[in-house]
Design an enzyme around this catalytic site. Structure first.
Site, PDB file in Angstrom:
ATOM      1  N   SER A  24      51.429  11.526 -17.588  1.00  0.00           N
ATOM      2  CA  SER A  24      50.390  10.507 -17.376  1.00  0.00           C
ATOM      3  C   SER A  24      50.324   9.536 -18.549  1.00  0.00           C
ATOM      4  CB  SER A  24      49.016  11.180 -17.231  1.00  0.00           C
ATOM      5  OG  SER A  24      48.964  11.932 -16.055  1.00  0.00           O
ATOM      6  N   ARG A  28      51.381   5.338 -18.825  1.00  0.00           N
ATOM      7  CA  ARG A  28      50.392   4.358 -19.302  1.00  0.00           C
ATOM      8  C   ARG A  28      50.876   3.629 -20.543  1.00  0.00           C
ATOM      9  NH1 ARG A  28      48.062   8.090 -16.132  1.00  0.00           N
ATOM     10  NH2 ARG A  28      46.032   7.704 -15.157  1.00  0.00           N
ATOM     11  N   GLY A  95      53.436   8.658  -7.668  1.00  0.00           N
ATOM     12  CA  GLY A  95      52.137   8.157  -7.219  1.00  0.00           C
ATOM     13  C   GLY A  95      51.457   7.363  -8.324  1.00  0.00           C
ATOM     14  N   ARG A 123      52.229   9.012   1.295  1.00  0.00           N
ATOM     15  CA  ARG A 123      51.009   9.244   0.500  1.00  0.00           C
ATOM     16  C   ARG A 123      50.004   8.100   0.672  1.00  0.00           C
ATOM     17  NH1 ARG A 123      52.490  11.541  -5.268  1.00  0.00           N
ATOM     18  NH2 ARG A 123      50.282  12.059  -5.193  1.00  0.00           N
ATOM     19  N   SER A 168      39.840  10.908  -8.614  1.00  0.00           N
ATOM     20  CA  SER A 168      41.247  10.549  -8.787  1.00  0.00           C
ATOM     21  C   SER A 168      41.410   9.578  -9.941  1.00  0.00           C
ATOM     22  CB  SER A 168      41.801   9.924  -7.507  1.00  0.00           C
ATOM     23  OG  SER A 168      43.004   9.235  -7.807  1.00  0.00           O
ATOM     24  N   GLN A 170      44.119   8.179 -10.687  1.00  0.00           N
ATOM     25  CA  GLN A 170      44.992   7.072 -10.275  1.00  0.00           C
ATOM     26  C   GLN A 170      44.156   5.945  -9.678  1.00  0.00           C
ATOM     27  OE1 GLN A 170      48.057   8.835  -7.817  1.00  0.00           O
ATOM     28  NE2 GLN A 170      48.993   9.858  -9.556  1.00  0.00           N
ATOM     29  N   ASP A 316      47.030  19.724 -11.076  1.00  0.00           N
ATOM     30  CA  ASP A 316      48.488  19.882 -10.995  1.00  0.00           C
ATOM     31  C   ASP A 316      48.946  21.300 -11.349  1.00  0.00           C
ATOM     32  OD1 ASP A 316      48.728  17.253 -10.196  1.00  0.00           O
ATOM     33  OD2 ASP A 316      49.090  16.497 -12.218  1.00  0.00           O
ATOM     34  N   ARG A 347      50.535  20.685  -1.008  1.00  0.00           N
ATOM     35  CA  ARG A 347      50.710  21.835  -1.916  1.00  0.00           C
ATOM     36  C   ARG A 347      49.962  23.076  -1.464  1.00  0.00           C
ATOM     37  NH1 ARG A 347      50.866  18.709  -7.781  1.00  0.00           N
ATOM     38  NH2 ARG A 347      53.022  17.997  -7.580  1.00  0.00           N
ATOM     39  N   ARG A 389      56.571  20.458  -9.018  1.00  0.00           N
ATOM     40  CA  ARG A 389      55.706  21.585  -9.419  1.00  0.00           C
ATOM     41  C   ARG A 389      55.913  22.809  -8.507  1.00  0.00           C
ATOM     42  NH1 ARG A 389      53.586  19.165 -13.687  1.00  0.00           N
ATOM     43  NH2 ARG A 389      52.845  17.027 -13.403  1.00  0.00           N
TER      44      ARG A 389
HETATM   45  C1  S3P Z   1      47.598  11.434 -12.409  1.00  0.00           C
HETATM   46  C2  S3P Z   1      46.461  11.778 -11.718  1.00  0.00           C
HETATM   47  C3  S3P Z   1      46.415  12.889 -10.762  1.00  0.00           C
HETATM   48  C4  S3P Z   1      47.574  13.853 -10.946  1.00  0.00           C
HETATM   49  C5  S3P Z   1      48.894  13.127 -11.088  1.00  0.00           C
HETATM   50  C6  S3P Z   1      48.851  12.197 -12.282  1.00  0.00           C
HETATM   51  C7  S3P Z   1      47.549  10.272 -13.325  1.00  0.00           C
HETATM   52  O1  S3P Z   1      46.449  12.363  -9.450  1.00  0.00           O
HETATM   53  O2  S3P Z   1      47.645  14.757  -9.876  1.00  0.00           O
HETATM   54  O3  S3P Z   1      49.949  14.051 -11.264  1.00  0.00           O
HETATM   55  O4  S3P Z   1      48.483  10.100 -14.140  1.00  0.00           O
HETATM   56  O5  S3P Z   1      46.577   9.514 -13.249  1.00  0.00           O
HETATM   57  P1  S3P Z   1      45.126  11.829  -8.683  1.00  0.00           P
HETATM   58  O6  S3P Z   1      44.636  10.643  -9.395  1.00  0.00           O
HETATM   59  O7  S3P Z   1      45.609  11.478  -7.300  1.00  0.00           O
HETATM   60  O8  S3P Z   1      44.180  12.978  -8.687  1.00  0.00           O
END
Ligand code: S3P
Length: 429
Positions: A24, A28, A95, A123, A168, A170, A316, A347, A389
């Site tokens: 993550s 970023r 994602g 997704r 979330s 994300q 995760d 999952r 995973r």
């Molecule tokens: C992530 C947020 C999580 C996580 C993903 C990485 C991120 O997803 O499961 O592996 O880097 O912001 P969600 O935002 O869909 O919960």
């Protein structure tokens, strides 16, 4: 897709590992380093497939990015100087790349088409597209913007006051990154707090972000100042070895440089609740992302319940936790985790199906799973579903079985942990 036959014969795992960079935070660092004008340097970058796809996307926007080992140098003309790419941006299996890029690109002056692999194509993107459209973003895609490929025409955005319907990071991050370019104030309200790497890193790039009681507030049209980013080790990768150390007989492992951001460290709480022999030695709490050395040794685990606000702090890690639960005394209940159904694969289904093939007593529920333990696991032929995973959960399970475990696809593990099998070998010596 490469198959691998694992026949470990219950080795003792001994020694220390340096945990690779956080996925993550690595994503970023490239994103914010590309938005900022000038030179940003990154150390400890994760050379996983997902993060390399993020780099490839920004190169197509005209940002110069040089990778040397785990150091990255980003030389950017700044977001206003990005060029309109003549090719489609490919976000692979990621994602985080797809959703955060939606937020970033919405407020630029370029047109972009983005697509990913067959997992990304399934997704849900509406969770990001909807709030961005409320900010006046111009995004089109299949099923009214639910699925890739997505076309984004950058435009002038308006700030938003948004209550998150799901926990979330994300979604939160996409809104905040769009809010950076918007006119007026952007506010994101979370009932259950998700990982806060974006908020922390924005502050490091000189942006004024206020965070209080689950409310994140940011004024629009702020500039980022290029800086140096140190990426902590990924606790989600460390989790597989924390788990292995707890359940493989005669093991004692030290994991170094593990990120222990409090929005990510739920696995430590769970291991403690399960009675694991775990010790956390914090390195320096004052840095942007705190890290620790974590010691773990073979433990007699107890079943536990995992739910509510704990879920986003370990989302995760749930495949690995389910495997641990097969070795724990009594019942483990995992609930409030419907989000697992929309990860790289479903999952809940994948974990239950694969652990059952190994002999586990496990049932799926509508929002999680119930596991009864302890159960001895036996060899089997397992699937990874292209999900890193699930692939790693299968491989750690193979450390416990007498018979061989065959995994259909181990290449997917390189998405987040290219050195995974080398690290297993390192601990067996
Ligand atoms: C992530 C947020 C999580 C996580 C993903 C990485 C991120 O997803 O499961 O592996 O880097 O912001 P969600 O935002 O869909 O919960």
């Amino acid at each position: 897709m490469s198959e691998k036959v694992l026949h470990y014969n219950q080795p003792a795992l001994q020694g220390a590992l340096q945990i690779p960079g956080d996925k993550s935070v690595s994503h970023r660092s490239i994103m914010l380093g590309s938005i900022a004008k000038g030179v940003t340097t990154v150390e400890g970058f994760l050379l996983g497939d997902d993060c390399l796809d993020t780099i490839a996307c920004f190169k197509k926007l005209g940002v110069e990015i040089h990778v040397e080992g785990t150091n990255v140098k980003i030389e950017s003309p700044g977001i206003d100087g990005w060029s309109e790419p003549s090719e489609v941006l490919y976000t692979g299996n990621s994602g985080t790349t797809t959703r955060l890029m939606l937020g970033i690109l919405s407020g630029t002056n370029v047109h972009v088409i983005m697509t990913g692999d067959s997992s990304i194509a399934k997704r849900p993107m509406k969770r990001v597209v909807e709030p961005l459209r409320l900010m006046k973003a111009d995004i089109r895609g299949r099923a009214d913007g639910q699925y890739t490929p997505l076309a984004i025409q950058g435009t002038t955005l308006q700030g938003i006051d948004y209550k998150m319907p799901v926990a979330s990071a994300q979604v939160k991050s996409a809104i905040l990154l769009a809010g950076l370019r918007a006119q007026g104030t952007t506010i994101v309200r979370e009932e259950v707090v998700s990982r806060d790497h974006t908020e922390r890193m924005l502050q490091q790039f000189g942006v004024q972000v206020d965070v209080a009681d689950g409310v994140v507030t940011l004024e629009g049209q702020q500039q980022l100042t290029a800086t140096h980013v140190t990426v902590p080790g990924d606790i989600s990768s460390a989790a597989f070895f924390l788990g292995a150390g707890a359940i493989v007989p005669n093991s004692e492992i030290v994991l170094k440089n593990v990120g222990i951001n409090p929005t990510r460290d739920g696995i430590i709480d769970v291991l403690r609740a399960m009675d694991a022999n775990i010790e956390v030695h914090i390195n320096d709490e004052a840095v942007m992302e705190p890290t620790a050395s974590i010691h773990i040794s073979t433990s007699t685990l107890q079943g536990t319940t995992i739910d509510g606000a704990l879920i986003p702090r370990l989302i995760d890690e749930i495949p690995l936790i389910a495997l641990l639960a097969t070795q724990a005394q009594g019942r483990t209940v995992i609930k409030d985790a419907e989000e697992l159904k929309v990860k790289e694969t479903d999952r809940i289904q994948a974990v239950v199906d694969e652990l059952k093939k190994l002999g586990a007593t496990i049932e799926a529920t509508h929002d999680g799973m119930i596991i009864e333990g302890p159960t001895p696991l036996h060899g089997a032929k397992l699937q990874s579903y292209g999900d890193h995973r699930i692939g790693m959960m299968n491989a750690i399970a193979a450390l416990l079985t007498e018979g061989a475990v065959t995994i259909d696809d181990v290449d997917c593990i390189a998405i987040s942990y290219p050195a995974f099998f080398e690290h297993i070998d390192q601990l067996m010596k």
